[in-house]
Write a protein that holds these residues in place. Structure first.
Motif, PDB file in Angstrom:
ATOM      1  N   ILE A 370       0.985  -1.076  -0.008  1.00  0.00           N
ATOM      2  CA  ILE A 370       0.022  -0.158   0.082  1.00  0.00           C
ATOM      3  C   ILE A 370       0.894   1.247  -0.095  1.00  0.00           C
ATOM      4  O   ILE A 370       0.508   2.134  -0.426  1.00  0.00           O
ATOM      5  CB  ILE A 370      -1.159   0.089   1.259  1.00  0.00           C
ATOM      6  N   THR A 371       2.178   1.254   0.825  1.00  0.00           N
ATOM      7  CA  THR A 371       2.845   2.328   1.096  1.00  0.00           C
ATOM      8  C   THR A 371       4.442   1.954   0.856  1.00  0.00           C
ATOM      9  O   THR A 371       4.709   0.985   1.221  1.00  0.00           O
ATOM     10  CB  THR A 371       2.588   3.216   2.193  1.00  0.00           C
ATOM     11  N   ASN A 375       8.914   0.818   5.119  1.00  0.00           N
ATOM     12  CA  ASN A 375      10.170   0.474   5.879  1.00  0.00           C
ATOM     13  C   ASN A 375      10.801   1.785   6.555  1.00  0.00           C
ATOM     14  O   ASN A 375      11.746   1.708   7.011  1.00  0.00           O
ATOM     15  CB  ASN A 375      11.104  -0.066   4.881  1.00  0.00           C
ATOM     16  N   THR A 376      10.122   2.880   6.751  1.00  0.00           N
ATOM     17  CA  THR A 376      10.744   3.924   6.950  1.00  0.00           C
ATOM     18  C   THR A 376      10.558   4.254   8.534  1.00  0.00           C
ATOM     19  O   THR A 376       9.511   3.867   9.202  1.00  0.00           O
ATOM     20  CB  THR A 376      10.323   5.498   6.398  1.00  0.00           C
ATOM     21  N   SER A 377      11.481   4.726   9.377  1.00  0.00           N
ATOM     22  CA  SER A 377      11.297   4.926  10.540  1.00  0.00           C
ATOM     23  C   SER A 377      10.134   5.980  11.065  1.00  0.00           C
ATOM     24  O   SER A 377       9.627   5.540  12.041  1.00  0.00           O
ATOM     25  CB  SER A 377      12.592   5.391  11.275  1.00  0.00           C
ATOM     26  N   TYR A 378       9.802   6.821  10.186  1.00  0.00           N
ATOM     27  CA  TYR A 378       8.835   7.712  10.413  1.00  0.00           C
ATOM     28  C   TYR A 378       7.528   6.704  10.527  1.00  0.00           C
ATOM     29  O   TYR A 378       6.680   6.983  11.465  1.00  0.00           O
ATOM     30  CB  TYR A 378       8.817   8.674   9.206  1.00  0.00           C
ATOM     31  N   TYR A 379       7.400   5.763   9.518  1.00  0.00           N
ATOM     32  CA  TYR A 379       5.933   5.274   9.384  1.00  0.00           C
ATOM     33  C   TYR A 379       6.119   4.194  10.776  1.00  0.00           C
ATOM     34  O   TYR A 379       4.897   4.172  11.270  1.00  0.00           O
ATOM     35  CB  TYR A 379       6.246   4.252   8.022  1.00  0.00           C
ATOM     36  N   GLN A 380       6.994   3.715  10.884  1.00  0.00           N
ATOM     37  CA  GLN A 380       7.178   2.880  12.084  1.00  0.00           C
ATOM     38  C   GLN A 380       6.798   3.522  13.430  1.00  0.00           C
ATOM     39  O   GLN A 380       5.986   2.974  14.358  1.00  0.00           O
ATOM     40  CB  GLN A 380       8.275   1.975  12.435  1.00  0.00           C
ATOM     41  N   ALA A 381       7.383   4.684  13.476  1.00  0.00           N
ATOM     42  CA  ALA A 381       7.067   5.491  14.838  1.00  0.00           C
ATOM     43  C   ALA A 381       5.758   5.982  15.018  1.00  0.00           C
ATOM     44  O   ALA A 381       4.993   6.261  15.842  1.00  0.00           O
ATOM     45  CB  ALA A 381       8.178   6.723  14.976  1.00  0.00           C
ATOM     46  N   GLU A 382       5.191   6.494  13.810  1.00  0.00           N
ATOM     47  CA  GLU A 382       4.033   7.045  13.791  1.00  0.00           C
ATOM     48  C   GLU A 382       2.589   6.321  13.697  1.00  0.00           C
ATOM     49  O   GLU A 382       1.646   6.432  14.254  1.00  0.00           O
ATOM     50  CB  GLU A 382       3.526   8.089  12.437  1.00  0.00           C
ATOM     51  N   ILE A 383       2.917   4.894  12.906  1.00  0.00           N
ATOM     52  CA  ILE A 383       1.902   4.110  12.722  1.00  0.00           C
ATOM     53  C   ILE A 383       2.089   2.708  13.285  1.00  0.00           C
ATOM     54  O   ILE A 383       1.323   2.047  14.041  1.00  0.00           O
ATOM     55  CB  ILE A 383       1.731   3.813  10.944  1.00  0.00           C
ATOM     56  N   GLY A 384       3.169   2.059  12.934  1.00  0.00           N
ATOM     57  CA  GLY A 384       3.294   0.803  13.422  1.00  0.00           C
ATOM     58  C   GLY A 384       3.493   0.581  14.897  1.00  0.00           C
ATOM     59  O   GLY A 384       2.789  -0.301  15.523  1.00  0.00           O
ATOM     60  N   LYS A 385       4.232   1.472  15.577  1.00  0.00           N
ATOM     61  CA  LYS A 385       4.464   1.276  16.912  1.00  0.00           C
ATOM     62  C   LYS A 385       3.034   1.494  17.729  1.00  0.00           C
ATOM     63  O   LYS A 385       2.696   0.968  18.663  1.00  0.00           O
ATOM     64  CB  LYS A 385       5.489   2.088  17.411  1.00  0.00           C
ATOM     65  N   PRO A 386       2.677   2.786  17.713  1.00  0.00           N
ATOM     66  CA  PRO A 386       1.305   2.969  18.493  1.00  0.00           C
ATOM     67  C   PRO A 386       0.137   1.954  18.209  1.00  0.00           C
ATOM     68  O   PRO A 386      -0.774   1.873  19.138  1.00  0.00           O
ATOM     69  CB  PRO A 386       1.150   4.510  17.973  1.00  0.00           C
ATOM     70  N   ALA A 409      -6.376  -2.790   9.858  1.00  0.00           N
ATOM     71  CA  ALA A 409      -7.195  -1.867   8.922  1.00  0.00           C
ATOM     72  C   ALA A 409      -7.062  -0.306   9.115  1.00  0.00           C
ATOM     73  O   ALA A 409      -7.227   0.359   8.071  1.00  0.00           O
ATOM     74  CB  ALA A 409      -8.746  -2.447   8.895  1.00  0.00           C
ATOM     75  N   ILE A 410      -6.908   0.004  10.250  1.00  0.00           N
ATOM     76  CA  ILE A 410      -6.493   1.548  10.637  1.00  0.00           C
ATOM     77  C   ILE A 410      -5.372   1.760   9.793  1.00  0.00           C
ATOM     78  O   ILE A 410      -5.513   2.882   9.264  1.00  0.00           O
ATOM     79  CB  ILE A 410      -6.778   1.716  12.302  1.00  0.00           C
ATOM     80  N   ALA A 411      -4.355   0.750   9.968  1.00  0.00           N
ATOM     81  CA  ALA A 411      -3.036   1.441   9.657  1.00  0.00           C
ATOM     82  C   ALA A 411      -3.326   1.471   7.830  1.00  0.00           C
ATOM     83  O   ALA A 411      -2.733   2.306   7.211  1.00  0.00           O
ATOM     84  CB  ALA A 411      -2.024   0.290  10.038  1.00  0.00           C
ATOM     85  N   ALA A 412      -3.845   0.194   7.264  1.00  0.00           N
ATOM     86  CA  ALA A 412      -3.969   0.353   5.835  1.00  0.00           C
ATOM     87  C   ALA A 412      -4.738   1.774   5.345  1.00  0.00           C
ATOM     88  O   ALA A 412      -4.301   2.271   4.420  1.00  0.00           O
ATOM     89  CB  ALA A 412      -4.850  -0.938   5.616  1.00  0.00           C
ATOM     90  N   CYS A 413      -5.672   1.893   6.186  1.00  0.00           N
ATOM     91  CA  CYS A 413      -6.278   3.275   5.817  1.00  0.00           C
ATOM     92  C   CYS A 413      -5.441   4.497   5.749  1.00  0.00           C
ATOM     93  O   CYS A 413      -5.530   5.158   4.590  1.00  0.00           O
ATOM     94  CB  CYS A 413      -7.395   3.385   6.688  1.00  0.00           C
ATOM     95  N   LEU A 414      -4.553   4.738   6.873  1.00  0.00           N
ATOM     96  CA  LEU A 414      -3.882   5.793   6.867  1.00  0.00           C
ATOM     97  C   LEU A 414      -2.381   5.462   5.887  1.00  0.00           C
ATOM     98  O   LEU A 414      -1.993   6.650   5.701  1.00  0.00           O
ATOM     99  CB  LEU A 414      -3.329   5.934   8.138  1.00  0.00           C
ATOM    100  N   SER A 415      -2.326   4.605   5.575  1.00  0.00           N
ATOM    101  CA  SER A 415      -1.120   4.160   4.502  1.00  0.00           C
ATOM    102  C   SER A 415      -1.331   4.761   3.168  1.00  0.00           C
ATOM    103  O   SER A 415      -0.574   5.069   2.422  1.00  0.00           O
ATOM    104  CB  SER A 415      -0.707   2.930   4.542  1.00  0.00           C
ATOM    105  N   ARG A 416      -2.766   4.851   2.573  1.00  0.00           N
ATOM    106  CA  ARG A 416      -3.048   5.098   1.480  1.00  0.00           C
ATOM    107  C   ARG A 416      -2.724   6.842   1.180  1.00  0.00           C
ATOM    108  O   ARG A 416      -2.959   7.444   2.204  1.00  0.00           O
ATOM    109  CB  ARG A 416      -4.434   4.665   0.993  1.00  0.00           C
ATOM    110  N   ASP A 417      -2.441   7.073  -0.035  1.00  0.00           N
ATOM    111  CA  ASP A 417      -2.345   8.181  -0.306  1.00  0.00           C
ATOM    112  C   ASP A 417      -3.723   8.866  -0.737  1.00  0.00           C
ATOM    113  O   ASP A 417      -4.246   8.418  -1.637  1.00  0.00           O
ATOM    114  CB  ASP A 417      -1.387   8.564  -1.564  1.00  0.00           C
ATOM    115  N   ALA A 418      -4.185   9.690   0.052  1.00  0.00           N
ATOM    116  CA  ALA A 418      -5.721  10.556  -0.067  1.00  0.00           C
ATOM    117  C   ALA A 418      -5.707  11.827   0.499  1.00  0.00           C
ATOM    118  O   ALA A 418      -4.800  12.475   1.006  1.00  0.00           O
ATOM    119  CB  ALA A 418      -6.588   9.528   0.497  1.00  0.00           C
ATOM    120  N   ASP A 419      -6.641  12.453   0.012  1.00  0.00           N
ATOM    121  CA  ASP A 419      -7.187  13.891   0.712  1.00  0.00           C
ATOM    122  C   ASP A 419      -7.889  13.591   1.707  1.00  0.00           C
ATOM    123  O   ASP A 419      -8.161  14.605   2.719  1.00  0.00           O
ATOM    124  CB  ASP A 419      -8.027  14.655  -0.469  1.00  0.00           C
TER     125      ASP A 419
END
Ligand code: ADP
Ligand code: ADP
Ligand code: MG
Length: 536
Positions: A370-371, A375-386, A409-419
């Motif tokens: 999806i995104t 593998n970025t630390s930003y993604y892991q800190a903002e989505i993966g860990k919490p 599913a919450i992570a998948a939703c926030l991972s998509r590029d959208a407005d």
């Protein structure tokens, strides 16, 4: 480490968690190095006993013991009832277990995941409820839980909220001494939650009732006493002695249990007394026009025009069947309205209410496709860990439990590029800790990306913590619904709660909202002044 293990912590516990000294011996341990449970909740006739704590901490294990289907082994290889009776002699649990052993104690349970019911039962709602109705209260339950119009429907055609109410009715209809409800609120709207809670309270006038519930507004009004459960998910769990419901929820939110001298969380979960002020200068990203839609000769939705602001979270509330999902699907461009032109030219990322993990795919692979930021630390800190996804990455989507799938599913939703990000009931199947973390994740995401998020949810605590503004839905479920324009939290909460005829006060200690007793002094005062929610 957490200080209880002499060597390296086997559970990688990062919080300061200590076991009370008197709990040197577990009540039960699964195998040599398996999960260990310390303490037990105590069912009591004439009371609703609540259990409050995260998933994986031994709540179901405790109930298996109380139902007599698991003999506690006190950490030894095998348990036997004589040892259990000896251990509890002179305590409240002695009489309880004596009745279990002699077969005098009958138990009725509502399972946590009601989605499984159609797999276990085929037939009509009426058949299921008649079969369960040992107390002869069929008509009463059908009326109280509003099951009249689904009574002749096949169980396999029921929605989640309908299944939940059927399951509650089936559990309450059995003749038993001890009733256990494992989460009553998933898929129910707030009106149905309160209704179910009142029904369970009536049941508890004569019976012992125990509930696990993660909607704190509901647990607060439902339970008389609460056992807090804490520990390390999958590692060990401790069930405290019972505490008063107000005290226990406050202690839980603060993250510290004074009687046990245990910190269960580094920081408190906090509530604001005042509604968020919506600043005029916040940039409007999008105006949408009024529109309306009709499903054949069925449900009719009318939506007032509104706007979405940069980086805001909009809370969406209203009863089930009032058109919330339909509204969201029109904005997403999935359905065309009859009247009004929706040509928003925006990309919408949508997390549906009912999620299924039907593709045999690893979580890591699923999110990675999806995104490209996975593998970025930003993604892991903002989505993966919490969202506590790290432990799930190697698992298959098809093997996940309801709460695990929800977080993915919450992570998948926030991972998509959208407005625009639309999340339909993200709290379902999440425990209190996960709800609080999901709230933070969604809020931070909207702030950081300057996108708008809309969240449909029935958990008042979550809506309160999450939203800057609200959209209130009104009407007659399954017949017609109106989506009002976005309003401030103050206006929105007042409107929503006056429709429900419920008032909330603020707890003096933690500022969390608490349901007022109908007809109480505060309830009458607040109704008169029109302040249903933000009242001090
Ligand atoms: P909760 O109801 O609080 O979510 P459970 O009592 O279901 O927690 O489970 C607590 C822990 O015990 C989990 O880590 C689970 O994997 C483990 N567990 C549950 N049943 C068994 C079993 N039969 N054998 C081994 N481990 C188990
Ligand atoms: P909510 O999200 O508020 O629970 P929905 O938008 O899902 O409400 O549904 C509103 C009403 O419209 C319900 O009565 C539902 O049964 C009906 N409905 C939803 N989708 C369809 C459809 N595709 N065709 C016909 N009726 C539908
Ligand atoms: Mg459980």
């Amino acid at each position: 480490g957490c200080g209880i293990c002499i060597n390296r912590c086997p559970f990688d516990a990062i919080m300061i968690i200590g076991l009370p000294e008197e709990l040197d011996k577990p009540t039960h341990r699964y195998g040599q190095n398996g999960f260990a449970l310390y303490g037990l909740p105590i069912p009591q006739k004439g009371r609703v006993t609540g259990i409050l704590g995260p998933n994986g901490i031994g709540k179901s294990t405790a109930v298996k013991i109380l139902s007599g289907s698991l003999i506690p082994n006190f950490g030894e290889e095998k348990g036997d009832w004589d040892t259990v009776l000896e251990y509890y002699s002179g305590t409240a649990l002695y009489d309880y277990f004596r009745d279990i052993v002699s077969g005098k104690m009958k138990i009725s349970q509502k399972p946590q995941y009601v989605d499984m019911i159609p797999k276990a039962f085929s037939g009509k709602t009426r058949d299921l409820l008649k079969k369960a109705d040992e107390r002869g209260v069929f008509d009463y339950l059908v009326e109280k839980l509003d099951l009249g119009n689904i009574i002749d429907r096949d169980i396999s055609n029921l929605s989640g909220g309908e299944l939940q109410r059927v399951a509650i009715a089936a559990c309450a209809g059995k003749e038993a001494d001890f009733y256990f409800f494992d989460e009553i609120s998933s898929y129910l709207d707030i009106y149905q939650r309160i209704n179910s809670a009142r029904l369970i309270q009536e049941l508890a006038e004569e019976k012992a009732v125990m509930v696990v519930e993660h909607d704190l507004a509901i647990l607060d009004m439902l339970a008389d006493v609460v056992h807090v459960a804490y520990g390390v998910s999958g590692g060990y769990g401790v069930i405290t002695y019972p505490k008063g419901v107000r005290i226990s929820i406050n202690q839980y939110l603060k993250g510290y249990l004074p009687e046990e001298n245990v910190r269960i969380r580094p920081e408190a979960i906090e509530f604001e007394v005042h509604p968020p002020k919506i600043e005029k200068e916040i940039h409007t990203v999008l105006d949408y026009p009024s529109f309306s839609l009709k499903y054949g000769k069925g449900f009719h939705l009318k939506a007032e025009a509104g706007n979405l602001k940069e980086g805001e979270v909009l809370g969406i509330v209203g009863p089930n069947g009032i058109g919330k999902s339909t509204f969201v699907r029109v904005l997403a461009g999935e359905i065309e309205p009859e009247e009004g032109e929706i040509d928003l030219d925006i990309k919408v990322s949508y997390k549906p209410q009912y999620i299924v993990g039907d593709s045999p795919m690893q979580v890591r692979y699923f999110l990675g496709q999806i995104t490209d930021k996975f593998n970025t630390s930003y993604y892991q800190a903002e989505i993966g860990k919490p969202l506590q996804l790290e432990k799930l990455y190697d698992r298959m989507l098809t093997d996940l439990s309801g709460g695990e799938l929800q977080r993915v599913a919450i992570a998948a939703c926030l991972s998509r590029d959208a407005d625009l990000y639309l999340l339909d009931e993200p709290s379902a199947h999440l425990d209190v800790e996960q709800r609080s973390m999901a709230t933070k994740t969604i809020k931070r995401f909207a702030e950081n990306t300057k996108k708008t998020a809309m969240v449909v949810d029935h958990d008042i605590y979550m809506i309160d913590m999450l939203s800057e503004r609200m959209i209130v839905f009104e009407g007659t479920p399954a017949v017609n619904g109106t989506a009002n324009s976005p309003t401030t939290m103050h206006q929105g909460m007042n409107r929503f709660l006056s429709n429900l005829n419920i008032t909330f006060r603020r707890d003096e200690d933690t500022s969390r909202p608490r349901v007022n007793k109908p007809g109480s002094r505060l309830d009458r005062e607040q109704k008169e002044s029109g302040e249903f929610y933000y009242y001090r």
